[in-house]
Design an enzyme around this catalytic site. Structure first.
Site, PDB file in Angstrom:
ATOM      1  N   ASN A 174       0.794  -1.233   0.000  1.00 34.94           N
ATOM      2  CA  ASN A 174       0.000   0.000   0.000  1.00 34.94           C
ATOM      3  C   ASN A 174       0.825   1.281   0.000  1.00 34.94           C
ATOM      4  OD1 ASN A 174       0.753  -0.717   2.609  1.00 34.94           O
ATOM      5  ND2 ASN A 174      -1.062   0.155   3.554  1.00 34.94           N
ATOM      6  N   ARG A 182      11.456   3.529   5.054  1.00 32.86           N
ATOM      7  CA  ARG A 182      11.315   3.547   6.513  1.00 32.86           C
ATOM      8  C   ARG A 182      12.107   2.416   7.158  1.00 32.86           C
ATOM      9  NH1 ARG A 182       5.327   4.356   8.730  1.00 32.86           N
ATOM     10  NH2 ARG A 182       5.184   2.092   8.842  1.00 32.86           N
ATOM     11  N   LYS A 197      12.127  -8.123   0.631  1.00 38.50           N
ATOM     12  CA  LYS A 197      11.086  -8.804  -0.138  1.00 38.50           C
ATOM     13  C   LYS A 197       9.894  -7.869  -0.240  1.00 38.50           C
ATOM     14  CE  LYS A 197       7.531 -10.992   0.807  1.00 38.50           C
ATOM     15  NZ  LYS A 197       6.649 -10.467  -0.296  1.00 38.50           N
ATOM     16  N   PRO A 198       9.718  -7.234  -1.405  1.00 39.73           N
ATOM     17  CA  PRO A 198       8.562  -6.355  -1.570  1.00 39.73           C
ATOM     18  C   PRO A 198       7.298  -7.158  -1.851  1.00 39.73           C
ATOM     19  CG  PRO A 198       9.827  -6.408  -3.596  1.00 39.73           C
ATOM     20  CD  PRO A 198      10.576  -7.252  -2.597  1.00 39.73           C
ATOM     21  N   ALA A 199       6.151  -6.524  -1.680  1.00 42.19           N
ATOM     22  CA  ALA A 199       4.883  -7.186  -1.989  1.00 42.19           C
ATOM     23  C   ALA A 199       4.793  -7.453  -3.485  1.00 42.19           C
ATOM     24  CB  ALA A 199       3.720  -6.313  -1.548  1.00 42.19           C
ATOM     25  N   GLY A 251       2.670  -5.529   7.651  1.00 39.71           N
ATOM     26  CA  GLY A 251       1.617  -6.300   6.996  1.00 39.71           C
ATOM     27  C   GLY A 251       0.546  -6.679   7.995  1.00 39.71           C
ATOM     28  N   SER A 252      -0.166  -7.737   7.693  1.00 44.85           N
ATOM     29  CA  SER A 252      -1.306  -8.133   8.519  1.00 44.85           C
ATOM     30  C   SER A 252      -0.851  -8.771   9.828  1.00 44.85           C
ATOM     31  CB  SER A 252      -2.186  -9.131   7.758  1.00 44.85           C
ATOM     32  OG  SER A 252      -1.548 -10.389   7.655  1.00 44.85           O
ATOM     33  N   GLU A 273       5.058  -4.018  12.284  1.00 47.24           N
ATOM     34  CA  GLU A 273       4.017  -2.998  12.142  1.00 47.24           C
ATOM     35  C   GLU A 273       2.848  -3.704  11.485  1.00 47.24           C
ATOM     36  OE1 GLU A 273       1.473  -0.792  10.699  1.00 47.24           O
ATOM     37  OE2 GLU A 273       2.964  -0.064   9.269  1.00 47.24           O
ATOM     38  N   LEU A 274       1.827  -3.985  12.312  1.00 50.94           N
ATOM     39  CA  LEU A 274       0.773  -4.898  11.885  1.00 50.94           C
ATOM     40  C   LEU A 274      -0.552  -4.169  11.673  1.00 50.94           C
ATOM     41  CD1 LEU A 274       1.777  -7.810  14.308  1.00 50.94           C
ATOM     42  CD2 LEU A 274       2.530  -7.407  11.953  1.00 50.94           C
ATOM     43  N   CYS A 307      -2.955   1.209   7.141  1.00 44.95           N
ATOM     44  CA  CYS A 307      -3.122   0.681   8.499  1.00 44.95           C
ATOM     45  C   CYS A 307      -3.511   1.780   9.469  1.00 44.95           C
ATOM     46  CB  CYS A 307      -1.843  -0.010   8.954  1.00 44.95           C
ATOM     47  SG  CYS A 307      -0.380   1.038   8.819  1.00 44.95           S
ATOM     48  N   SER A 464       1.680  10.456  10.543  1.00 43.79           N
ATOM     49  CA  SER A 464       2.945   9.946  10.016  1.00 43.79           C
ATOM     50  C   SER A 464       3.943  11.068   9.771  1.00 43.79           C
ATOM     51  CB  SER A 464       2.707   9.179   8.710  1.00 43.79           C
ATOM     52  OG  SER A 464       1.810   8.114   8.921  1.00 43.79           O
ATOM     53  N   GLU A 481       9.302   2.585  14.200  1.00 45.64           N
ATOM     54  CA  GLU A 481      10.032   2.989  13.012  1.00 45.64           C
ATOM     55  C   GLU A 481       9.985   4.509  12.916  1.00 45.64           C
ATOM     56  OE1 GLU A 481       9.741  -0.572   9.829  1.00 45.64           O
ATOM     57  OE2 GLU A 481       7.867   0.537  10.094  1.00 45.64           O
TER      58      GLU A 481
END
Length: 500
Positions: A174, A182, A197-199, A251-252, A273-274, A307, A464, A481
């Site tokens: 996203n 970051r 590892k990117p999405a 992520g989730s 960071e969920l 998020c 942010s 972060e």
């Protein structure tokens, strides 16, 4: 053909030419030890435009052997990079910051093509992402330890800070540039090498970013990149290898729990960071103009696919009707369409599955008694669009109150007093961010202290900032972060006892 049509045709041709140029300049291979290379088994995957469903390009699809090679390259580069002068690491980050600003238009177009957000938002994200490089360039030269006389006087305590070591960095789709910087900003500043590892939905922004870091003078092997659709095959072996010393994941919550279990075997340092379920509290004394403006920022940033997005609007019963009407007017006025078009304010959701989830959550709420004030349905045509939506009278048992929406839907419920508002806000396993609107200073401080969240936006819809610590409590994550504490996540503390 009318003048307007001719102008549109020329604009379309210009966009097509820019798109070809931007996509043609982005590497589409894996980056291992400073070399761009194909996946060992030759596999690739397609990256699509969520506004049209069309394929943009194909990217190398890393497997387990590629991940191992990338981690070995990071481990081999670790000692040399840790010994690099802090000012040299800072200079690399500063040059990367400058390059991102020089190329903001191309980077923004690339992001919009693969992720869907409007160009104006993409430009904003590039500036935000570059800010992490500038911030951590400063932190790189401020890492310090300590020296003190032992209380008994017979020895000295020497404390030093050293890089954690090779890191595995897993980033979401996203915010494909900002979530990369970051993590990479503090890792590079601290002297840590990494495998990123990117999405798979949005690898292009990270591929472009890796190219910029190399151009800025980052040594080979310091940042390695493994785009993949085979996350389990790629990430778990790295965590269990014994070569990695840290995992940072955004992520989730469900995936985060799995990665924590996998990290436990080698006792890795972890930053998580969920998920979020952010409450947006509007008290009766709030400035409603400011609250609606903040609600638009908190809800509609990234089209709600964030998020930090306001997920539950808790509004005092005395102002709920007025607030809901004003918010609905603002939401209804948003221009929906492909993010590459001028004037568009809301782009598509990332894919069909994301839209189906939003549809299901809205349908569940309506079935349970919620009222649709505006929106409430998918937008016809190619791409994965959903209309900006406001729901009122949302019941407590609706799924949308407990599940992260990740879309342009604002569900409103009411409260009668402060205690009820705080109790409702905290009634979730998550605790990333909360938003509070009130003009009563004492109430503001009471509520901010009582909210179970890592961040609070007090009369503010955006929290942010690269210079502020970002992170949550409870099931929303571990660690922080950004800010001054962000680099600490990539440093180990070593104590040396010196006998005198």
């Amino acid at each position: 053909m009318s003048t307007t049509q001719t102008g549109r045709s020329q604009d379309d041709r210009s966009l097509a030419e820019r798109t070809r140029a931007v996509l043609g300049a982005v590497p589409t291979q894996l980056l291992v030890g400073g070399r761009w290379q194909d996946a060992a088994d030759g596999a690739t995957f397609d990256v699509t435009d969520p506004a049209t469903g069309e394929v943009l390009t194909s990217v190398a699809d890393a497997g387990a052997d590629d991940a191992r090679a990338a981690l070995e390259a990071a481990a081999a580069a670790q000692a040399g990079f840790a010994a690099m002068a802090p000012q040299e690491r800072a200079d690399v980050l500063t040059r990367a910051f400058a390059l991102m600003h020089e190329r903001v238009e191309d980077l923004a177009l690339l992001m919009t093509l693969e992720m869907g957000k409007p160009l104006a938002e993409s430009r904003g994200e590039i500036a935000y992402a570059a800010g992490f490089f500038r911030h951590f360039a400063g932190e790189a030269v401020r890492v310090s330890g300590g020296y003190q006389v032992a209380p008994a006087g017979g020895s000295r305590h020497l404390v030093m800070k050293q890089p954690v070591g090779p890191c595995v960095l897993v980033t979401p789709w996203n915010f494909p540039a900002a979530m990369g910087t970051r993590k990479l900003g503090p890792a590079i500043a601290a002297g840590c090498t990494s495998v990123v590892k990117p999405a798979p939905a949005t690898p292009l922004s990270m591929l472009a970013l890796a190219g910029i870091l190399a151009e800025a003078g980052l040594p080979d092997g310091v940042v390695n990149l493994v785009p993949t659709t085979r996350a389990g095959e790629v990430v778990e072996p790295m965590l269990r290898s014994g070569l990695a010393r840290k995992l940072s994941f955004t992520g989730s919550t469900a995936v985060g729990r799995t990665l924590l279990e996998q990290s436990a075997e080698k006792v890795l340092r972890t930053s998580m960071e969920l998920g979020g379920n952010a409450p947006f509290l509007v008290f009766a004394d709030a400035d409603l103009d400011a609250a609606v403006e903040g609600a638009m920022a908190a809800k509609m940033r990234n089209g709600g696919e964030a998020c930090t997005s306001a997920n539950r609007f808790l509004v005092h019963e005395d102002v709920a009707e007025d607030f809901g009407r004003r918010l609905a007017e603002r939401m209804q006025a948003l221009v929906v369409g492909p993010g590459t078009r001028d004037g568009v304010q809301l782009g598509p959701l990332i894919d069909g599955g994301a839209r189906e989830k939003v549809e299901a959550l809205v349908a569940d709420a309506v079935d349970r008694g919620a009222r649709v004030v505006t929106g409430g349905s998918a937008v016809e045509g190619p791409g994965f669009f959903y209309a900006p939506t406001v729901l009122t009278d949302v019941p407590h048992d609706a799924r949308i109150r407990s599940e992260e929406v990740f879309g342009p839907v604002a569900p409103i419920t009411t409260f009668t007093d402060e205690d009820e508002a705080v109790t409702e806000a905290n009634d979730t396993e998550h605790g990333l961010v909360s938003y509070v609107y009130t003009r009563d200073l004492q109430r503001a401080l009471r509520v901010c202290e009582a909210l179970e969240a890592g961040m609070v936006g007090l009369n503010a819809g955006v929290v942010s900032d690269p210079a502020a610590p970002f992170g949550g409590v409870k099931a929303s994550g571990l660690g922080r972060e950004g800010g001054r504490v962000g680099i600490e996540e990539y440093l180990e503390t070593k104590y040396v006892s010196v006998r005198m």
